[in-house]
Enzyme design. Structure first.
Site, PDB file in Angstrom:
ATOM      1  N   GLU A 288       0.857  -0.986   0.086  1.00 16.53           N
ATOM      2  CA  GLU A 288      -0.263   0.039   0.082  1.00 16.53           C
ATOM      3  C   GLU A 288       0.914   1.004  -0.192  1.00 16.53           C
ATOM      4  OE1 GLU A 288      -1.906   0.735   4.394  1.00 16.53           O
ATOM      5  OE2 GLU A 288      -1.485  -2.385   3.814  1.00 16.53           O
ATOM      6  N   ARG A 292       0.811   9.665   3.354  1.00 16.96           N
ATOM      7  CA  ARG A 292       1.260  10.817   5.177  1.00 16.96           C
ATOM      8  C   ARG A 292       2.866  11.448   5.363  1.00 16.96           C
ATOM      9  NH1 ARG A 292      -0.490   6.533   7.080  1.00 16.96           N
ATOM     10  NH2 ARG A 292       1.369   5.202   8.399  1.00 16.96           N
TER      11      ARG A 292
HETATM   12  C1  MV4 Z   1       0.435  -9.451   3.452  1.00 14.11           C
HETATM   13  C2  MV4 Z   1       1.519 -10.815   4.342  1.00 14.11           C
HETATM   14  C3  MV4 Z   1       1.937 -11.740   3.472  1.00 14.11           C
HETATM   15  N1  MV4 Z   1       1.451 -11.890   2.559  1.00 14.11           N
HETATM   16  N2  MV4 Z   1       0.205  -9.781   2.520  1.00 14.11           N
HETATM   17  C4  MV4 Z   1      -0.318  -6.322   7.110  1.00 14.11           C
HETATM   18  C5  MV4 Z   1      -0.464  -5.270   6.617  1.00 14.11           C
HETATM   19  C6  MV4 Z   1      -0.941  -5.145   5.785  1.00 14.11           C
HETATM   20  N3  MV4 Z   1      -0.784  -3.809   5.909  1.00 14.11           N
HETATM   21  C7  MV4 Z   1      -0.744  -6.424   4.561  1.00 14.11           C
HETATM   22  N4  MV4 Z   1       0.663  -7.246   6.317  1.00 14.11           N
HETATM   23  C8  MV4 Z   1       0.855  -8.728   5.476  1.00 14.11           C
HETATM   24  N5  MV4 Z   1       0.100  -9.110   4.480  1.00 14.11           N
HETATM   25  C9  MV4 Z   1       0.398 -11.183   1.751  1.00 14.11           C
HETATM   26  N6  MV4 Z   1      -0.479 -11.264   0.323  1.00 14.11           N
HETATM   27  C10 MV4 Z   1       1.744 -10.119   5.408  1.00 14.11           C
HETATM   28  C11 MV4 Z   1       1.398  -9.234   5.691  1.00 14.11           C
HETATM   29  C12 MV4 Z   1       2.013  -9.323   7.381  1.00 14.11           C
HETATM   30  C13 MV4 Z   1       2.283  -7.934   7.504  1.00 14.11           C
HETATM   31  C14 MV4 Z   1       2.709  -7.094   6.937  1.00 14.11           C
HETATM   32  C15 MV4 Z   1       3.845  -6.129   7.286  1.00 14.11           C
HETATM   33  C16 MV4 Z   1       4.076  -6.291   8.504  1.00 14.11           C
HETATM   34  C17 MV4 Z   1       4.069  -6.557   9.146  1.00 14.11           C
HETATM   35  C18 MV4 Z   1       2.535  -7.973   9.356  1.00 14.11           C
HETATM   36  C19 MV4 Z   1       2.194  -8.926   9.999  1.00 14.11           C
HETATM   37  C20 MV4 Z   1       1.785  -9.840   9.605  1.00 14.11           C
HETATM   38  C21 MV4 Z   1       1.390 -10.084   8.255  1.00 14.11           C
END
Ligand code: MV4
Length: 507
Positions: A288, A292
């Site tokens: 994403e 900000r």
């Molecule tokens: C994911 C992922 C694994 N695979 N998408 C968590 C916050 C949101 N902005 C997106 N996130 C995640 N998306 C896919 N396809 C794992 C996470 C995720 C994560 C991402 C960034 C920082 C910490 C995290 C902790 C758990 C899961």
């Protein structure tokens, strides 16, 4: 240039923004809630306006009230900081319509990036790599199941209106899928009032790596390298560092280019951050875009020498960047520890109250961005982050050594904080090696003994030490017991404390 700017925020970020404004010769207006009458950001401002009671929904989130405060004080611009109104497109639009500059991107850029499926669609068109998944929201459970099977398990069901981990469900097999899908939809409706969900392949053990971008109205868009934010708990970042310790120069360059492409695709103006997941093979995928200034922006400032708030203000004033990508030089490494008023030994429960002692560290390579002072109160009503500790070093080891030193210098009493927790992370072999991912903190917490267990260990160790002293005393033929014997045979209690400390049992 603006002569007066209102800061629509509180705490450390309001103070941080005011510092740059002051350096630019711009007068500052604070807004505050009834709970923040004595807050640091109010004391640091040239003027302050009370905008309502303690609850954010009745003060810091009231766009109309804040805009009115800007008009009555004659502020020509509003800096929203992070959180609160910072990614509220309607507020950005209302500012514009009222003739007050919003120090941030266009309402359209905020809107597009706030809607995850719209952002994904636009990013795909711009050639930004996405996690394999459905381009759009899926309505029908059986259709969704078919697509999930095509993508391959595990998958993640995500809310289109979500972000920051809200409304996400991992699904490992076809059998669990429909129930999880329907659950995610219900959750999305109740959390965001929008039940749209889409499906992505689940990336295993990813790192969270984000790129800072900066763009002016003339169309100059540059990046300021990456920040690794993988040290998190429940989507709450704890430690951030730059450079990412495992990123190759080739991937760094590729990510930077992609982030600039992403920003250009929405005609982005101002400071923004493009978030990626980085997998173990150094594949990276767009997650994403945050429209900000981010909490962790200081580490980027430390390695580039660029004041991001100063440039946000200049860009909002219509000025050009005046430098190109090649002019940005990265130097050394920086790390940030977020200091929270919370108790890591009690499920990280918030710990508001009176700060009876606050002695922040200083010295070479140390920056402390704080929103509090000794004698202040941490209110219950807001985010418990009270300050950020940032260190810079010639390389990662140096930055970490300085952080350990700074954490040891830092004293806060009256409330619980996560200072000791930070000291533990900074000594953890996985953190020190740089080989960690987003599962590091949750996994470690599962295995880590709680405070009760630690006290038990300390007591056990104390008993062993006492027995050892007794044996030693007997061996030396004094015949005295360990307690009540002559001072010399009893040994120094201060040394015992020192030994226990070295064994890592107490602090
Ligand atoms: C994911 C992922 C694994 N695979 N998408 C968590 C916050 C949101 N902005 C997106 N996130 C995640 N998306 C896919 N396809 C794992 C996470 C995720 C994560 C991402 C960034 C920082 C910490 C995290 C902790 C758990 C899961």
């Amino acid at each position: 240039m603006f002569e007066k700017v209102l800061i629509a925020n509180r705490g450390e970020i309001a103070v941080r923004v005011m510092r740059s404004l002051k350096e630019m010769g711009i007068k500052t207006v604070a807004v505050y809630s009834e709970a923040d009458r004595e807050a640091l950001h109010v004391r640091k401002a040239d003027e302050a306006v009370c905008v309502g009671p303690a609850a954010s929904s009745e003060s810091y989130l009231l766009g109309d009230k804040i805009l009115e405060a800007a008009k009555t004080t004659g502020a020509q611009a509003i800096h929203p900081g992070y959180g609160f109104l910072s990614e509220n497109a309607d507020f950005a639009r209302a500012c514009k319509e009222a003739g007050v500059a919003f120090i941030g991107p266009s309402p359209r850029a905020i809107e597009v990036m706030g809607e995850k499926t719209r952002a994904r669609e636009l990013m795909a068109k711009a050639g930004v790599p996405l996690v394999p998944g459905t381009p759009n929201a899926i309505e029908e459970a059986t259709e969704a199941l078919r697509l999930a099977e095509e993508i391959g398990f595990p998958v993640l069901v995500k809310a289109a209106a979500g972000g920051g981990g809200k409304g996400m469900r991992r699904v490992d097999s076809s059998a669990e899928f429909v129930a999880a899908f329907e659950g995610a939809r219900r959750e999305a409706i109740s959390a965001f009032g929008n039940g749209d969900v889409y499906i992505e392949k689940f990336v295993l053990k990813p790192r969270h790596v984000e790129i800072q971008v900066l763009a002016d109205e003339a169309g100059n868009t540059i990046h300021l390298f990456e920040r690794d934010c993988s040290v998190q708990r429940r989507h709450q970042k704890i430690i951030e560092e730059t450079p990412c310790p495992v990123l190759s120069d080739a991937t760094r360059e590729a990510m930077g280019k992609v982030a600039v492409q992403a920003a250009r695709a929405v005609d982005y103006v101002g400071a923004g951050t493009v978030e990626f997941l980085l997998d173990a093979e150094e594949n990276f995928y767009f997650l994403e875009m945050n429209t900000r200034l981010q909490v962790e922006h200081p580490i980027t400032e430390m390695i580039t020498g660029i004041d991001l708030v100063r440039w946000q203000v200049r860009i909002a004033d219509g000025q050009d960047l005046g430098f190109a990508q090649e002019d940005i030089i990265r130097r050394g490494a920086a790390v940030e520890c977020r200091i929270y008023a919370e108790d890591p030994e009690n499920q990280f429960r918030p710990s508001p109250g009176l700060l009876t002692t606050v002695r922040p560290p200083s010295g070479p390579g140390v920056r402390e961005d704080s929103g509090v002072y000794e004698g202040a109160r941490v209110p219950v009503h807001y985010d418990p982050m009270i300050s950020k500790l940032i260190t810079w070093g010639e390389d990662r080891d140096h930055a970490l050594a300085r952080m350990r030193r700074a954490l040891d210098e830092y004293t806060i009493t009256g409330i619980e904080t996560n200072l000791a927790f930070h000291r533990e992370v900074l000594e953890h072999p996985d953190f020190v090696s740089g080989e960690y991912d987003t599962q590091f903190v949750p996994q470690w917490l599962k295995a880590r003994p709680g405070r009760e267990k630690k006290e038990e260990l300390t007591a056990e160790l104390g008993a062993v030490l006492a027995a050892h002293r007794r044996d030693e005393a007997l061996a030396h033929g004094s015949g005295a017991g360990s307690n009540g014997g002559p001072r010399e045979s009893r040994g120094s209690r201060w040394k015992d404390v020192g030994r226990l400390r070295q064994l890592g049992r107490i602090r």
